[in-house]
Scaffold this active site. Structure first.
Site, mmCIF file in Angstrom:
data_model
loop_
_atom_site.group_PDB
_atom_site.id
_atom_site.type_symbol
_atom_site.label_atom_id
_atom_site.label_comp_id
_atom_site.label_asym_id
_atom_site.label_seq_id
_atom_site.Cartn_x
_atom_site.Cartn_y
_atom_site.Cartn_z
ATOM 1 N N ARG A 52 35.099 29.559 50.746
ATOM 2 C CA ARG A 52 36.303 30.213 50.217
ATOM 3 C C ARG A 52 36.738 31.259 51.227
ATOM 4 O O ARG A 52 36.047 32.256 51.467
ATOM 5 C CB ARG A 52 35.984 30.880 48.867
ATOM 6 C CG ARG A 52 37.189 31.529 48.195
ATOM 7 C CD ARG A 52 38.165 30.472 47.706
ATOM 8 N NE ARG A 52 39.142 31.016 46.783
ATOM 9 C CZ ARG A 52 40.443 31.136 47.017
ATOM 10 N NH1 ARG A 52 40.920 30.788 48.208
ATOM 11 N NH2 ARG A 52 41.251 31.587 46.087
ATOM 12 N N GLY A 53 37.876 31.033 51.859
ATOM 13 C CA GLY A 53 38.293 31.840 52.982
ATOM 14 C C GLY A 53 38.393 33.327 52.707
ATOM 15 O O GLY A 53 37.943 34.159 53.491
ATOM 16 N N GLU A 54 38.979 33.684 51.573
ATOM 17 C CA GLU A 54 39.201 35.096 51.291
ATOM 18 C C GLU A 54 37.893 35.862 51.099
ATOM 19 O O GLU A 54 37.850 37.081 51.214
ATOM 20 C CB GLU A 54 40.086 35.263 50.056
ATOM 21 C CG GLU A 54 39.445 34.796 48.762
ATOM 22 C CD GLU A 54 40.381 34.923 47.574
ATOM 23 O OE1 GLU A 54 39.898 35.360 46.522
ATOM 24 O OE2 GLU A 54 41.581 34.599 47.699
ATOM 25 N N ASP A 55 36.790 35.143 50.823
ATOM 26 C CA ASP A 55 35.492 35.796 50.603
ATOM 27 C C ASP A 55 34.698 35.988 51.888
ATOM 28 O O ASP A 55 34.151 37.073 52.134
ATOM 29 C CB ASP A 55 34.629 34.974 49.642
ATOM 30 C CG ASP A 55 35.079 35.100 48.199
ATOM 31 O OD1 ASP A 55 35.974 35.908 47.932
ATOM 32 O OD2 ASP A 55 34.513 34.385 47.350
ATOM 33 N N GLU A 62 36.699 19.591 47.680
ATOM 34 C CA GLU A 62 35.835 19.385 48.844
ATOM 35 C C GLU A 62 34.405 19.128 48.404
ATOM 36 O O GLU A 62 33.723 18.238 48.908
ATOM 37 C CB GLU A 62 35.853 20.635 49.743
ATOM 38 C CG GLU A 62 36.978 20.707 50.719
ATOM 39 C CD GLU A 62 36.824 21.906 51.653
ATOM 40 O OE1 GLU A 62 37.728 22.093 52.484
ATOM 41 O OE2 GLU A 62 35.822 22.639 51.549
ATOM 42 N N ARG A 114 35.402 34.183 55.251
ATOM 43 C CA ARG A 114 35.855 33.694 56.561
ATOM 44 C C ARG A 114 35.655 34.749 57.645
ATOM 45 O O ARG A 114 35.052 34.463 58.685
ATOM 46 C CB ARG A 114 37.327 33.279 56.528
ATOM 47 C CG ARG A 114 37.880 33.031 57.947
ATOM 48 C CD ARG A 114 39.315 32.591 57.939
ATOM 49 N NE ARG A 114 39.439 31.200 57.561
ATOM 50 C CZ ARG A 114 39.178 30.171 58.376
ATOM 51 N NH1 ARG A 114 38.707 30.399 59.583
ATOM 52 N NH2 ARG A 114 39.347 28.940 57.984
#
Length: 561
Positions: free
Chosen positions: A35-38, A102, A40
């Site tokens: 999860r990108g916002e968490d 995914e 990345r």
């Protein structure tokens, strides 16, 4: 700090597999799902850079830049083409439908393609993911409000989360993030280093034989199994073992393929060297020292008894090799599989009878296909019907080694050159083939060698009772000797008690006798060709006594000094 790699649990291999799996290519070593916002900017960026630095081709998904709410065909393809999938479960992972889709795709690839899946629990407890509590429970509840409580999509997400959370992986709560990242990279590097083994340029007939070995392995079972692959030299035992290894190796905590056990163990400290290699490869240690064979056996038992491992011992010919490397099932953890290839069935006495696979030669159709692939590769314009293919196949008699060697020699040759090669083969076998087949002969004692050579020169195709009576009269221990020849894949007894051996093994035996004295047949231990016998008797170089026995002239030659 709380960061750890939990012990691996059983990961079942898909029941559907393809032969010659080494032919499959993995464009990516690792697929990173997160999860990108968490995570990345920080953990995932650092993990990706470290993987690339180690030479590991990792695919990183730009989740925060996605234009749509469903994964794209390109991303689906990237998942399918990745050998390992790393799932980074963070606090807001389940809030993203994209991430959950995914996840479903990754778990599908695990089932169908044998993809290795490694979860990372970053700032969340594994039980939160498994039980769908806290942030995961809230996120899934919101999805159900929008998509419906009975939504098939949500059901798949929930099931995939349970399956993934039950796999072995890493848990990070707080502490040294750099060390945590390094531990993951090291583990993935060790897994990625397990390169698939080479199988065969043209794996004709390999698939159906691999399926038979896979049925013996019974990968769905938690028991520890030691199985054998038995057959004559050149029949394809190692090729089959290589392909089986490629299919299942990613399902184990550690794996090791020990090639040429017979040859290596014959060197000074050869068994110690094999023990060290086994321990290094399974435990991922750069250096392990074994002082002696007995200490090494104890070390293998103590270090590997709780690990699920795959071990292939290729070309074993003596019990002491097994005692040093795989003494018994209890040496290894539940679910381990040990595969032994050998020419000598006697070394497999510890295996249940139905856990030994006898490799059969190629059938006529397979042999024709394999020879054509090598001899006419890249040249389909020739009229191959004019070539003496069937004469070559009769000579090879289904032995893959012989077909591959002959196909390579005859590739690009004219029909006349094929015919000349056949004439040469009638006089003397090819050295590359003979060298492999003679290994089994060289391992026999004197009594067994004499029995083998007598069968090769005089008794192939004769009834067992007749052969036994004649050889017993020569003071041989015939019954035990023939039994050992059978165990070592040199002789077979057909259903009507006829003594048989492969044509190339017979030629190998006759070549051994011819090489006793190349230019003087009278000094050889045995004569079976009419021309040689006539020459010897005509020149009066030996005294020969003979008697007709069931239409066989059995010569007992004594050299005159």
């Amino acid at each position: 700090m709380s960061s750890s790699f939990r012990p691996k649990k059983k990961q079942k291999i898909s029941s559907s597999f393809s032969s010659s799996s080494s032919e499959a290519k993995w464009p990516f070593d690792v697929f990173l799902s997160f999860r990108g916002e968490d995570v990345r900017h920080g953990f995932v960026d650092d993990l990706h850079k470290c993987l690339l630095h180690r030479g590991i081709n990792a695919y990183i998904d730009g989740e925060d830049l996605r234009p749509a709410n469903q994964i794209s065909p390109a991303l689906t393809k990237a998942i399918e083409e990745s050998r390992i999938a790393v799932l980074v479960f963070s606090k807001n992972y389940a809030s993203s439908r994209w991430c959950l889709d995914e996840l479903v795709k990754v778990m599908e690839c695990k089932r169908l393609k044998g993809q290795l899946v490694l979860p990372v629990f970053y700032g969340v407890e594994p039980r939160e993911v498994r039980g769908q509590r806290e942030s995961f429970g809230k996120a899934l509840a919101r999805h159900e409000e929008k998509l419906g409580k009975d939504s098939e999509r949500v059901v798949k997400w929930r099931q995939a989360l349970i399956e993934a959370a039950n796999l072995s992986g890493w848990h990070y709560d707080h502490g040294d993030g750099t060390k945590f990242t390094e531990s993951i990279v090291k583990e993935i590097s060790n897994i990625a280093a397990r390169a698939p083994l080479s199988v065969a340029k043209y794996p004709v007939g390999v698939g159906c034989r691999v399926e038979k070995v896979m049925s013996l392995l019974n990968m769905g079972s938690d028991d520890t199994r030691i199985i054998g692959i038995w057959g004559t030299g050149g029949v394809g035992k190692t090729t089959i073992a290589n392909d089986v290894y490629n299919i299942i190796y990613s399902q184990f905590d550690g794996c090791c393929f020990l090639a040429n056990v017979r040859e290596t163990s014959g060197r000074p400290d050869g068994l110690v060297h094999l023990q060290e290699k086994l321990l290094r490869e399974v435990l991922w240690k750069e250096s392990i020292t074994v002082l002696n064979v007995y200490g090494g056996a104890n070390l293998i038992r103590d270090r590997l008894c709780c690990r699920k491992i795959l071990l292939v011992l290729d070309d074993v010919d003596h019990e002491n090799q097994l005692n040093a490397l795989a003494g018994e099932c209890a040496w290894f953890g539940k679910g381990s599989r040990i595969i032994i290839t050998t020419r000598d069935k006697q070394v497999l006495t510890s295996c249940p009878k139905d856990w030994v696979y006898e490799v059969e030669p190629l059938d006529p159709g397979e042999a024709f296909k394999l020879l054509s692939a090598f001899a006419f590769s890249g040249n389909q314009t020739k009229d191959i019907s004019t070539y003496p293919i069937h004469d070559i196949l009769d000579y090879a008699n289904g032995l893959p080694l012989a077909i591959v060697v002959l196909g390579g020699l005859l590739c690009g040759r004219s029909r006349g050159e094929w015919e000349r090669k056949l004439e040469q083969l009638a006089e003397s076998p090819l050295k590359d083939i003979n060298k492999v087949l003679k290994i089994s002969f060289d391992a026999l004692d004197d009594n067994q060698k004499d029995i083998f050579l007598d069968i090769a020169c005089f008794f192939k195709g004769k009834e067992m009772d007749y052969v036994t009576r004649v050889l017993n009269s020569c003071d041989f221990d015939t019954l035990i000797g023939i039994r050992i020849l059978i165990e070592r894949s040199l002789v077979t007894i057909e259903y009507d008690s006829i003594v048989q051996m492969h044509d190339l093994i017979q030629l190998m035996g006759q070549d051994v006798v011819k090489n006793e004295w190349l230019d003087d047949p009278g000094k050889r231990s045995r004569l079976w060709c009419y021309d040689d016998v006539f020459e010897v008797l005509s020149e009066d170089t030996v005294r020969a006594s003979y008697e007709p026995i069931d239409n066989l002239i059995f010569f007992n030659l004594h050299v005159i000094t």
